[in-house]
Scaffold this motif. Structure first.
Motif, PDB file in Angstrom:
ATOM      1  N   ALA A 297     -41.477 -16.931  -2.474  1.00  0.00           N
ATOM      2  CA  ALA A 297     -41.732 -18.123  -2.061  1.00  0.00           C
ATOM      3  C   ALA A 297     -41.034 -18.348  -0.570  1.00  0.00           C
ATOM      4  O   ALA A 297     -41.839 -18.891   0.218  1.00  0.00           O
ATOM      5  CB  ALA A 297     -41.082 -19.031  -2.753  1.00  0.00           C
ATOM      6  N   GLU A 298     -40.113 -17.661  -0.437  1.00  0.00           N
ATOM      7  CA  GLU A 298     -39.286 -17.554   0.956  1.00  0.00           C
ATOM      8  C   GLU A 298     -40.441 -16.818   1.987  1.00  0.00           C
ATOM      9  O   GLU A 298     -40.505 -17.408   3.108  1.00  0.00           O
ATOM     10  CB  GLU A 298     -38.009 -16.809   0.729  1.00  0.00           C
ATOM     11  CG  GLU A 298     -37.150 -17.643   0.381  1.00  0.00           C
ATOM     12  CD  GLU A 298     -35.823 -16.577   0.010  1.00  0.00           C
ATOM     13  OE1 GLU A 298     -34.827 -17.390  -0.372  1.00  0.00           O
ATOM     14  OE2 GLU A 298     -35.825 -15.558  -0.025  1.00  0.00           O
ATOM     15  N   ALA A 299     -40.934 -15.752   1.362  1.00  0.00           N
ATOM     16  CA  ALA A 299     -41.901 -15.078   2.420  1.00  0.00           C
ATOM     17  C   ALA A 299     -42.745 -16.104   2.639  1.00  0.00           C
ATOM     18  O   ALA A 299     -43.307 -15.756   3.956  1.00  0.00           O
ATOM     19  CB  ALA A 299     -42.378 -13.970   1.721  1.00  0.00           C
ATOM     20  N   ILE A 300     -43.440 -16.726   1.829  1.00  0.00           N
ATOM     21  CA  ILE A 300     -44.396 -17.467   2.188  1.00  0.00           C
ATOM     22  C   ILE A 300     -44.274 -18.735   3.251  1.00  0.00           C
ATOM     23  O   ILE A 300     -45.177 -18.956   4.075  1.00  0.00           O
ATOM     24  CB  ILE A 300     -45.358 -18.200   0.833  1.00  0.00           C
ATOM     25  CG1 ILE A 300     -46.090 -17.011   0.165  1.00  0.00           C
ATOM     26  CG2 ILE A 300     -46.298 -19.248   1.158  1.00  0.00           C
ATOM     27  CD1 ILE A 300     -46.582 -17.438  -1.310  1.00  0.00           C
ATOM     28  N   ALA A 301     -43.219 -19.292   2.836  1.00  0.00           N
ATOM     29  CA  ALA A 301     -42.569 -20.392   3.799  1.00  0.00           C
ATOM     30  C   ALA A 301     -42.440 -19.739   5.427  1.00  0.00           C
ATOM     31  O   ALA A 301     -42.647 -20.479   6.193  1.00  0.00           O
ATOM     32  CB  ALA A 301     -41.253 -20.841   3.206  1.00  0.00           C
ATOM     33  N   SER A 302     -41.858 -18.505   5.453  1.00  0.00           N
ATOM     34  CA  SER A 302     -41.855 -17.946   6.778  1.00  0.00           C
ATOM     35  C   SER A 302     -42.920 -17.743   7.404  1.00  0.00           C
ATOM     36  O   SER A 302     -43.194 -17.851   8.495  1.00  0.00           O
ATOM     37  CB  SER A 302     -40.627 -16.765   6.893  1.00  0.00           C
ATOM     38  OG  SER A 302     -41.537 -15.888   6.123  1.00  0.00           O
ATOM     39  N   LEU A 303     -43.899 -17.224   6.583  1.00  0.00           N
ATOM     40  CA  LEU A 303     -45.428 -17.043   7.113  1.00  0.00           C
ATOM     41  C   LEU A 303     -45.930 -18.312   7.741  1.00  0.00           C
ATOM     42  O   LEU A 303     -46.693 -18.343   8.790  1.00  0.00           O
ATOM     43  CB  LEU A 303     -46.236 -16.124   6.178  1.00  0.00           C
ATOM     44  CG  LEU A 303     -47.525 -15.946   6.507  1.00  0.00           C
ATOM     45  CD1 LEU A 303     -47.777 -15.039   7.797  1.00  0.00           C
ATOM     46  CD2 LEU A 303     -48.436 -15.359   5.300  1.00  0.00           C
ATOM     47  N   ALA A 304     -45.524 -19.220   6.854  1.00  0.00           N
ATOM     48  CA  ALA A 304     -46.221 -20.769   7.304  1.00  0.00           C
ATOM     49  C   ALA A 304     -45.709 -21.183   8.548  1.00  0.00           C
ATOM     50  O   ALA A 304     -46.551 -21.560   9.404  1.00  0.00           O
ATOM     51  CB  ALA A 304     -45.924 -21.784   6.079  1.00  0.00           C
ATOM     52  N   LEU A 305     -44.316 -20.796   8.689  1.00  0.00           N
ATOM     53  CA  LEU A 305     -43.588 -21.106  10.150  1.00  0.00           C
ATOM     54  C   LEU A 305     -44.410 -20.360  11.217  1.00  0.00           C
ATOM     55  O   LEU A 305     -44.601 -21.032  12.217  1.00  0.00           O
ATOM     56  CB  LEU A 305     -42.266 -20.800   9.886  1.00  0.00           C
ATOM     57  CG  LEU A 305     -41.383 -21.891   9.573  1.00  0.00           C
ATOM     58  CD1 LEU A 305     -39.940 -21.426   9.353  1.00  0.00           C
ATOM     59  CD2 LEU A 305     -41.392 -23.007  10.504  1.00  0.00           C
ATOM     60  N   GLN A 306     -44.697 -19.118  10.980  1.00  0.00           N
ATOM     61  CA  GLN A 306     -45.341 -18.099  12.027  1.00  0.00           C
ATOM     62  C   GLN A 306     -46.691 -18.731  12.205  1.00  0.00           C
ATOM     63  O   GLN A 306     -46.805 -18.682  13.618  1.00  0.00           O
ATOM     64  CB  GLN A 306     -45.437 -16.848  11.366  1.00  0.00           C
ATOM     65  CG  GLN A 306     -44.046 -15.969  11.446  1.00  0.00           C
ATOM     66  CD  GLN A 306     -43.443 -15.844  12.822  1.00  0.00           C
ATOM     67  OE1 GLN A 306     -44.010 -15.693  13.901  1.00  0.00           O
ATOM     68  NE2 GLN A 306     -41.996 -15.531  12.729  1.00  0.00           N
ATOM     69  N   LEU A 307     -47.334 -18.997  11.196  1.00  0.00           N
ATOM     70  CA  LEU A 307     -48.878 -19.747  11.600  1.00  0.00           C
ATOM     71  C   LEU A 307     -48.840 -20.774  12.416  1.00  0.00           C
ATOM     72  O   LEU A 307     -49.529 -21.145  13.269  1.00  0.00           O
ATOM     73  CB  LEU A 307     -49.545 -19.687  10.472  1.00  0.00           C
ATOM     74  CG  LEU A 307     -49.922 -18.469   9.502  1.00  0.00           C
ATOM     75  CD1 LEU A 307     -50.006 -18.617   8.079  1.00  0.00           C
ATOM     76  CD2 LEU A 307     -50.922 -17.386  10.324  1.00  0.00           C
ATOM     77  N   GLN A 308     -47.929 -21.825  11.853  1.00  0.00           N
ATOM     78  CA  GLN A 308     -47.771 -23.133  12.504  1.00  0.00           C
ATOM     79  C   GLN A 308     -47.412 -22.954  14.149  1.00  0.00           C
ATOM     80  O   GLN A 308     -47.714 -23.974  14.977  1.00  0.00           O
ATOM     81  CB  GLN A 308     -46.693 -24.099  11.978  1.00  0.00           C
ATOM     82  CG  GLN A 308     -47.509 -24.552  10.801  1.00  0.00           C
ATOM     83  CD  GLN A 308     -46.638 -25.127   9.557  1.00  0.00           C
ATOM     84  OE1 GLN A 308     -45.175 -24.894   9.884  1.00  0.00           O
ATOM     85  NE2 GLN A 308     -46.983 -25.728   8.507  1.00  0.00           N
ATOM     86  N   GLY A 309     -46.720 -21.859  14.318  1.00  0.00           N
ATOM     87  CA  GLY A 309     -46.159 -21.724  15.732  1.00  0.00           C
ATOM     88  C   GLY A 309     -47.108 -21.247  16.803  1.00  0.00           C
ATOM     89  O   GLY A 309     -47.020 -21.090  17.947  1.00  0.00           O
ATOM     90  N   VAL A 310     -48.267 -20.862  16.440  1.00  0.00           N
ATOM     91  CA  VAL A 310     -49.553 -20.452  17.284  1.00  0.00           C
ATOM     92  C   VAL A 310     -50.723 -21.317  17.083  1.00  0.00           C
ATOM     93  O   VAL A 310     -51.029 -21.772  15.930  1.00  0.00           O
ATOM     94  CB  VAL A 310     -49.712 -18.909  17.047  1.00  0.00           C
ATOM     95  CG1 VAL A 310     -48.611 -17.932  17.386  1.00  0.00           C
ATOM     96  CG2 VAL A 310     -50.258 -18.661  15.971  1.00  0.00           C
ATOM     97  N   ALA A 311     -51.795 -21.160  18.161  1.00  0.00           N
ATOM     98  CA  ALA A 311     -52.893 -21.514  17.947  1.00  0.00           C
ATOM     99  C   ALA A 311     -53.693 -20.992  17.000  1.00  0.00           C
ATOM    100  O   ALA A 311     -53.491 -19.479  17.029  1.00  0.00           O
ATOM    101  CB  ALA A 311     -53.762 -21.638  19.599  1.00  0.00           C
ATOM    102  N   ALA A 312     -54.907 -21.497  16.429  1.00  0.00           N
ATOM    103  CA  ALA A 312     -55.695 -20.801  15.727  1.00  0.00           C
ATOM    104  C   ALA A 312     -56.416 -19.231  16.179  1.00  0.00           C
ATOM    105  O   ALA A 312     -56.846 -18.407  15.398  1.00  0.00           O
ATOM    106  CB  ALA A 312     -56.896 -21.345  14.968  1.00  0.00           C
ATOM    107  N   SER A 313     -56.531 -19.701  17.598  1.00  0.00           N
ATOM    108  CA  SER A 313     -57.166 -18.357  18.078  1.00  0.00           C
ATOM    109  C   SER A 313     -56.189 -17.319  18.146  1.00  0.00           C
ATOM    110  O   SER A 313     -56.694 -16.136  18.496  1.00  0.00           O
ATOM    111  CB  SER A 313     -57.781 -18.856  19.323  1.00  0.00           C
ATOM    112  OG  SER A 313     -56.561 -19.471  20.181  1.00  0.00           O
ATOM    113  N   ASP A 314     -54.836 -17.489  17.961  1.00  0.00           N
ATOM    114  CA  ASP A 314     -54.029 -16.562  18.264  1.00  0.00           C
ATOM    115  C   ASP A 314     -53.736 -15.717  16.653  1.00  0.00           C
ATOM    116  O   ASP A 314     -52.808 -14.740  16.458  1.00  0.00           O
ATOM    117  CB  ASP A 314     -52.651 -16.945  18.651  1.00  0.00           C
ATOM    118  CG  ASP A 314     -52.725 -17.072  20.241  1.00  0.00           C
ATOM    119  OD1 ASP A 314     -53.589 -16.520  20.775  1.00  0.00           O
ATOM    120  OD2 ASP A 314     -52.020 -18.038  20.712  1.00  0.00           O
TER     121      ASP A 314
END
Lengths: 497, 427
Positions: A297-314
């Motif tokens: 769960a923590e891993a998924i939350a941290s991945l979500a953060l990473q994804l939110q920090g960049v544009a879809a094209s990145d």
């Protein structure tokens, strides 16, 4: 093929079969059991064990069902006392020189000799003389050990080598009760189908070097699955001991895809499922050597953060063709449809030869679901070409990469180098069953996945035929998830962020 | 009396150069039957004539020869084969070897006719390795026939071709069984093939093939020349013709004799074979090779040498190997060598035969060295009973039948041998 049929009577039951069908085949199809050793549905008729004797009305002698063509009106019985008596004696003859070393024999529990003995044995043996002794524990191939004393000379293995692999590697030497099965001088069995000999051997003469002495078969549970070793997608059974979360072997299951056989490479696809090979928990790392165990769960939350920090094209996906159609659908529904990611690359072995085929089952595409991945890509509106995209990924400039690693690592010689390269990219989340990624220090994010025998779903083989993973074992690793579960959790976190 | 006996098979016997083409052609009108057949008889006529004659196979089973030929599919194209089974592997049999050195051309002529009847253009004579001398005679006869244009292309201007080769086996008993022979001829291990299909449909190289015994084939020219009716003058209703008997034992004149079927055993023993050697008496008779059930002297009373009389006594005429057992021989030792032979010769394919012959031999070892338990003698019988009629070929039966007869008729002697070794050692 002729559509003409024949109706005959088997144990007072009328059975209609295509003309030319033998009584044995008819019985096999209609679930009437006629005991046999040498007959095998995937091999020619030898007619040597003389066990499948049946009584045909108005014929003086008992006849062997395996070489007896059903003719109209023929009346066949397997139940008459004279047939039962013949079966008893046939078994007695098989046992005259058999060592009866069941307590130390790997075949015990799935031995036809043992099974028939329980069913039609004479129990009180009339044999009180010394037995014929023969060579034991022979090294006849990299996967095989041969005990010629246990052998009942049914000739199945010889016919397999002649008819299926066409290597003719085995013969029966000498005559009478001195006859032994074996390889030719200075020759061994060298092909990729050796363990089929263990399967078709009705007794414990051929045992598997990999499986022997590991486990009593009656402690094993088996589940139907599809072999993940190549694009043929053989239907298999995976054998494990769920209570200790250990897998022991893979065997073929009869199907129109693979007939009765599978290759030795496919048989090794259980090993990576065991705990000692697995990524057992999620990992978060700082990219500089600092790593810590986190919950999924923590891993998924941290991945979500990473994804939110960049544009879809990145964002980019690197996907192995070793996952199920359902997993691809879930993955692309979230990343492509929802987030708008368009950089999706296939993670393939650069040295693979897609056209390679050994003429039997084993194909050069060592992925079970290339077809399914292409279909899923097309469905998501992306290029479906079968192409290794690893280098393209490196050039794409993506800042966050989600990589679904190949599950069957032993067929992926470039894997270690590629994981290392991935670790040099920005932020890579590797989803994998295997513990090997754990040792690549630069990787930032690891998610433990379930193996092919631990999840439901479908593979589509090179022809597009569907193979089902229907009855998964509980995962050997508590925290392992399948891709659908990970993506669902990720989507949930995303929705609440 | 002996000189009045008809000679159908050994026509040249006793003539100067009896084995030569010259003698066969000049003295007994050799190759006139082949000429007659190729000069105008149809295949069906030839087969019908042999059927009418009631000729039965002389190799052991006594199957009707003409009927066997008629099983070859007529409308099939491609090669067919004729094989002369000259393996003569049944212990006690030595008639075909005698025929080969006495009158080989009659066998070759019989093959030409048989080949024509079944539509085969290629034939083989298959002889066991041990018959080196006989092989020389056969090869010489084949060469003579080729040189005289009696083998090869366009025989007698008829357009019919027939090539004949000789093949030497390695001396296995089971290569005398027709499908075992075919396997051997194909270069494989000499093992019988599972039937069906039968050789007449799928034999040598999976082509229609007829396998006939040497002596059987030698009957054919005479039948063609003299007709089925003449042939039926000799022998009995169901066993027409003459037969070669190879009679052995402690006799004054053991050897090969041609007599009409149905001939009294007593005459064969006392006239042809000259009676027992002085001081010896008849203890048992093996009438048709080692695989035939043994007869007691009482059963030999009124015995005639034909298929029916033997069947009546639950034994068989077999290959005509008459083995006369005298009072100095041990039935236990005789049974031991008989079983040992079959255990050695079992090809090992079928379980009841492979394990059964070995098991019987194992028990006999125990009787010989007296380590067997007393109930093992009855066990010989129960093992043998369950070996019979269950295998691809008849080797299992060939071993089981004599065993059951010994156990039934001589169990007292076997018991005595086991108990004290007093069962009449051979001296």
């Amino acid at each position: 093929m002729s559509t003409e049929t024949v109706t005959f009577n088997l144990n007072d039951r009328d059975i209609t079969v295509p003309k030319g069908t033998t009584v044995m085949e008819a019985a096999h199809k209609h679930n009437v059991y006629i005991p046999h050793f040498c007959w095998h549905p995937g091999l020619s008729i030898a007619g040597v064990c003389r066990f499948c004797l049946v009584k045909v009305d108005n014929r003086p002698k008992l006849e062997i069902a395996c070489n007896l063509q059903a003719t109209p009106g023929m009346k066949v019985s397997t139940l008459l006392p004279e047939v039962k008596e013949a079966h008893k004696w046939a078994l007695e003859f098989h046992l005259v020189n058999h060592p009866l070393d069941c307590p130390i024999c790997d075949q015990a529990g799935e031995c036809k000799l043992q099974d028939f003995y329980m069913e039609v044995g004479k129990y009180k043996s009339e044999m009180d003389r010394p037995k014929v002794l023969k060579p034991k524990a022979l090294d006849v191939g990299s996967e095989l050990v041969l005990d010629t004393e246990r052998c009942i000379l049914c000739d199945r293995c010889v016919r397999f080598e002649q008819e299926v692999t066409k290597t003719g590697a085995l013969g029966i030497f000498n005559r009478g009760d001195r006859a032994v099965v074996g390889t030719y001088p200075d020759k061994k069995i060298e092909h990729n189908y050796q363990d089929n000999l263990v399967d078709i051997c009705p007794v414990g003469a051929f045992t598997s070097r990999d499986f022997r002495f590991k486990q009593r078969v009656w402690f094993l549970k088996d589940q139907p699955a599809v072999c993940p070793g190549c694009s043929t997608g053989c239907h298999v059974k995976v054998y494990g001991k769920p209570q200790v979360r250990t897998y022991f072997r893979v065997k073929p299951q009869e199907s129109e895809v693979n007939g009765h056989w599978m290759c030795d490479v496919g048989r090794k696809t259980y090993k990576h499922l065991n705990q000692d090979q697995r990524l057992r928990f999620a990992v978060a790392a700082d990219g500089k050597g600092g790593r810590q165990r986190v919950s999924v769960a923590e891993a998924i939350a941290s991945l979500a953060l990473q994804l939110q920090g960049v544009a879809a094209s990145d964002i980019a996906l690197l996907v192995s063709p070793q996952y199920t159609c359902e997993e691809y659908d879930a993955l692309f529904a979230f990343f492509v449809k929802k987030l708008g990611v368009s950089k999706v690359f296939q993670w393939r072995e650069p040295t693979e030869n897609l056209d390679a085929f050994d003429g039997l089952l084993y194909r050069g595409d060592h992925n079970p679901n290339t077809f399914g991945l292409s279909e899923a890509l097309a469905k998501a509106g992306l290029p479906k070409d079968v192409k290794n995209g690893f280098e393209d990924l490196a050039r794409s400039g993506a800042k966050v990469v989600v990589a679904l690693a190949p599950e069957i690592e032993f067929q992926f010689p470039s894997l270690a180098g590629q994981l290392q390269k991935l670790s040099e990219l920005a932020f890579v989340s590797v989803w994998t069953t295997s513990g090997s990624a754990y040792n690549v220090k630069g990787l930032r994010h690891l998610v433990p996945l379930k193996g092919f025998a631990e999840k439901k779903g479908t593979f589509r083989n090179f022809q597009g035929k569907v193979g089902e993973l229907a009855k998964p074992f509980p995962a050997a690793v508590d925290e392992a998830k399948d891709v659908v579960e990970v993506v669902t959790a990720l989507a949930e976190v995303w929705a609440h962020a | 009396m002996a000189e009045q006996k008809p000679k159908i098979i050994l026509q040249t016997e006793g003539l100067p150069d009896q084995h030569s083409l010259k003698t066969y052609v000049e003295k007994v009108n050799g190759y006139t039957a082949a000429r007659k057949v190729l000069g105008g008889m149809s295949r069906e006529q030839v087969i019908e004539e042999v059927k009418q004659a009631g000729l039965r196979g002389r190799g052991g089973a006594g199957f009707l020869t003409g009927l066997k030929w008629s099983f070859v599919p007529k409308d099939i194209t491609g090669p067919k084969y004729l094989i002369c089974n000259n393996d003569e592997s049944e212990p006690g049999t030595f008639k075909d070897r005698y025929l080969c050195i006495t009158n080989p051309h009659q066998v070759i002529e019989g093959m030409i006719i048989a080949a024509y009847a079944i539509g085969a253009n290629k034939g083989y004579i298959y002889t066991r390795w041990e018959y080196q001398e006989e092989i020389r005679y056969l090869e010489n006869a084949i060469k003579e026939a080729y040189d005289a244009g009696l083998l090869g292309k366009n025989l007698f201007g008829s357009g019919f071709d027939f090539d004949l080769d000789h093949y030497t086996g390695a001396g296995a008993y089971i290569c005398g069984e027709e499908t075992g022979l075919i396997s051997s001829l194909e270069g494989k291990k000499g093992q019988p093939k599972v039937k069906p299909p039968f050789p007449a449909v799928s034999g040598y190289l999976s082509r229609p093939t007829i396998v006939n015994n040497t002596e059987t084939l030698a009957n054919v020219p005479w039948i063609i020349n003299n007709g089925a009716k003449a042939f039926r003058q000799f022998g009995t209703e169901k066993s027409p013709g003459t037969k070669l008997f190879s009679i052995s034992g402690a006799l004054n004149k053991p050897g090969v004799y041609e007599v009409p079927l149905g001939y009294p055993f007593a005459s064969l023993l006392n006239i042809e074979a000259g009676g027992m050697q002085p001081g010896r008496t008849l203890k048992a008779l093996i009438p048709g090779g080692a695989s035939a059930p043994v007869l007691t002297p009482a059963e030999c009373e009124g015995l005639t040498m034909d298929f029916e009389a033997m069947a009546q006594r639950n034994t068989m005429l077999g290959s005509g190997a008459v083995m006369v057992i005298d009072d100095r021989q041990s039935m236990a030792e005789l049974l031991k060598v008989t079983i040992e032979f079959f255990a050695h010769e079992s090809c090992g394919q079928c379980t009841p035969c492979r394990e059964g012959t070995g098991w019987l031999n194992n028990i006999m070892d125990g009787i010989m060295d007296r380590s067997a338990k007393p109930d093992n003698i009855a066990r010989l019988g129960s093992v043998a009973r369950n070996m019979g009629g269950k295998t691809i070929c008849a080797l299992s039966d060939a071993c089981a039948m004599p065993v059951m007869s010994y156990v039934q008729k001589f169990s007292g002697e076997l018991q005595a041998y086991l108990a004290a070794g007093s069962g009449g050692h051979s001296k």
